[in-house]
Design a protein around this motif. Structure first.
Motif, PDB file in Angstrom:
ATOM      1  N   VAL A 136       0.882  -1.158   0.000  1.00  0.00           N
ATOM      2  CA  VAL A 136       0.000   0.000   0.000  1.00  0.00           C
ATOM      3  C   VAL A 136       0.925   1.215   0.000  1.00  0.00           C
ATOM      4  O   VAL A 136       2.075   1.125   0.431  1.00  0.00           O
ATOM      5  N   VAL A 137       0.446   2.337  -0.504  1.00  0.00           N
ATOM      6  CA  VAL A 137       1.265   3.545  -0.555  1.00  0.00           C
ATOM      7  C   VAL A 137       0.655   4.591   0.356  1.00  0.00           C
ATOM      8  O   VAL A 137      -0.538   4.901   0.248  1.00  0.00           O
ATOM      9  N   LEU A 138       1.490   5.120   1.258  1.00  0.00           N
ATOM     10  CA  LEU A 138       1.052   6.123   2.220  1.00  0.00           C
ATOM     11  C   LEU A 138       1.524   7.499   1.786  1.00  0.00           C
ATOM     12  O   LEU A 138       2.642   7.655   1.291  1.00  0.00           O
ATOM     13  N   SER A 139       0.682   8.505   2.016  1.00  0.00           N
ATOM     14  CA  SER A 139       0.996   9.910   1.767  1.00  0.00           C
ATOM     15  C   SER A 139       1.132  10.619   3.108  1.00  0.00           C
ATOM     16  O   SER A 139       0.803  10.042   4.149  1.00  0.00           O
ATOM     17  N   PRO A 140       1.562  11.894   3.129  1.00  0.00           N
ATOM     18  CA  PRO A 140       1.724  12.604   4.397  1.00  0.00           C
ATOM     19  C   PRO A 140       0.463  12.568   5.256  1.00  0.00           C
ATOM     20  O   PRO A 140      -0.650  12.774   4.770  1.00  0.00           O
ATOM     21  N   GLY A 141       0.661  12.261   6.558  1.00  0.00           N
ATOM     22  CA  GLY A 141      -0.440  12.186   7.513  1.00  0.00           C
ATOM     23  C   GLY A 141      -1.126  10.836   7.562  1.00  0.00           C
ATOM     24  O   GLY A 141      -1.969  10.606   8.418  1.00  0.00           O
ATOM     25  N   GLU A 142      -0.762   9.954   6.644  1.00  0.00           N
ATOM     26  CA  GLU A 142      -1.377   8.624   6.614  1.00  0.00           C
ATOM     27  C   GLU A 142      -0.468   7.612   7.296  1.00  0.00           C
ATOM     28  O   GLU A 142       0.751   7.762   7.329  1.00  0.00           O
ATOM     29  N   GLY A 143      -1.111   6.568   7.812  1.00  0.00           N
ATOM     30  CA  GLY A 143      -0.380   5.507   8.466  1.00  0.00           C
ATOM     31  C   GLY A 143      -1.044   4.171   8.235  1.00  0.00           C
ATOM     32  O   GLY A 143      -2.167   4.093   7.729  1.00  0.00           O
ATOM     33  N   VAL A 144      -0.329   3.127   8.619  1.00  0.00           N
ATOM     34  CA  VAL A 144      -0.864   1.780   8.525  1.00  0.00           C
ATOM     35  C   VAL A 144      -0.301   0.974   9.686  1.00  0.00           C
ATOM     36  O   VAL A 144       0.832   1.196  10.110  1.00  0.00           O
ATOM     37  N   ASP A 145      -1.120   0.072  10.218  1.00  0.00           N
ATOM     38  CA  ASP A 145      -0.702  -0.853  11.262  1.00  0.00           C
ATOM     39  C   ASP A 145      -0.634  -2.240  10.639  1.00  0.00           C
ATOM     40  O   ASP A 145      -1.609  -2.697  10.037  1.00  0.00           O
ATOM     41  N   VAL A 146       0.518  -2.877  10.784  1.00  0.00           N
ATOM     42  CA  VAL A 146       0.745  -4.174  10.153  1.00  0.00           C
ATOM     43  C   VAL A 146       0.939  -5.226  11.235  1.00  0.00           C
ATOM     44  O   VAL A 146       1.834  -5.102  12.078  1.00  0.00           O
ATOM     45  N   ILE A 147       0.081  -6.245  11.193  1.00  0.00           N
ATOM     46  CA  ILE A 147       0.243  -7.403  12.069  1.00  0.00           C
ATOM     47  C   ILE A 147       0.409  -8.624  11.179  1.00  0.00           C
ATOM     48  O   ILE A 147       0.137  -8.563   9.972  1.00  0.00           O
ATOM     49  N   ASN A 148       0.884  -9.709  11.771  1.00  0.00           N
ATOM     50  CA  ASN A 148       0.991 -10.935  10.984  1.00  0.00           C
ATOM     51  C   ASN A 148      -0.399 -11.372  10.557  1.00  0.00           C
ATOM     52  O   ASN A 148      -1.362 -11.212  11.288  1.00  0.00           O
TER      53      ASN A 148
END
Length: 172
Positions: A136-148
């Motif tokens: 996935v591609v994140l831009s400024p102010g965006e985030g992602v939480d990655v778990i297994n």
């Protein structure tokens, strides 16, 4: 070097008297500074700057051997990476147990805690993926939480308090 010196050096490293990350960073040609909060900032050749939260467990690598680090392996806590794309040839990636975050020139934070990797973009864009998965591609102010797991990664605009809390841990 004699064996006694090497044994003493190894013992100091193992006992934590010599910071492991500092040794690796210095060998990569990075200048290291610490602030009052015990955060360390590594200013490296090629426009790479890494700020590590106190107690962060990470290693920098120069895989292409051009004198500038091009990756970090992060195992615990948070780092803020600032890559000046006009000075740094090639990309930079942060590898954690759950994710790989890669860029060409930007500023972003990566946090590893409790079996989860969280990535926040401050400037530019960052591609984030699991070791085996679609990015996935994140831009400024965006985030992602990655778990297994195998569920799709969900990009979200992070609320201001969450952004402020992570950046405060990194002295920002």
């Amino acid at each position: 070097m004699n064996m006694t010196f090497l044994k003493l050096f190894a013992a100091g490293l193992a006992a934590g008297l010599i910071p492991h990350d500092a040794v690796l960073a210095q060998s990569a040609g990075c200048a290291i500074s610490r602030d009052a909060g015990a955060r360390q900032t590594l200013s490296c050749p090629g426009g790479v700057k890494v700020t590590a939260e106190a107690g962060a467990s990470f290693q920098l690598s120069d895989r292409n051997r051009d004198g500038s680090p091009d990756s970090a392996s992060l195992r615990r806590k948070a780092i803020l990476v600032d890559v000046d794309g006009s000075q740094h040839a090639g990309g930079f990636q942060v590898v954690t147990p759950q994710a790989i975050a890669a860029v060409r020139g930007t500023r972003w934070a990566v946090d590893v805690a409790g079996g989860k990797t969280s990535v926040l973009v401050v400037r530019g864009s960052v591609a984030v993926r699991r070791p085996a998965g679609e990015p996935v591609v994140l831009s400024p102010g965006e985030g992602v939480d990655v778990i297994n797991g195998a569920e799709p990664l969900v990009v979200r605009r992070w609320p201001a308090p969450r952004v402020a809390a992570l950046l405060a841990r990194l002295g920002q």
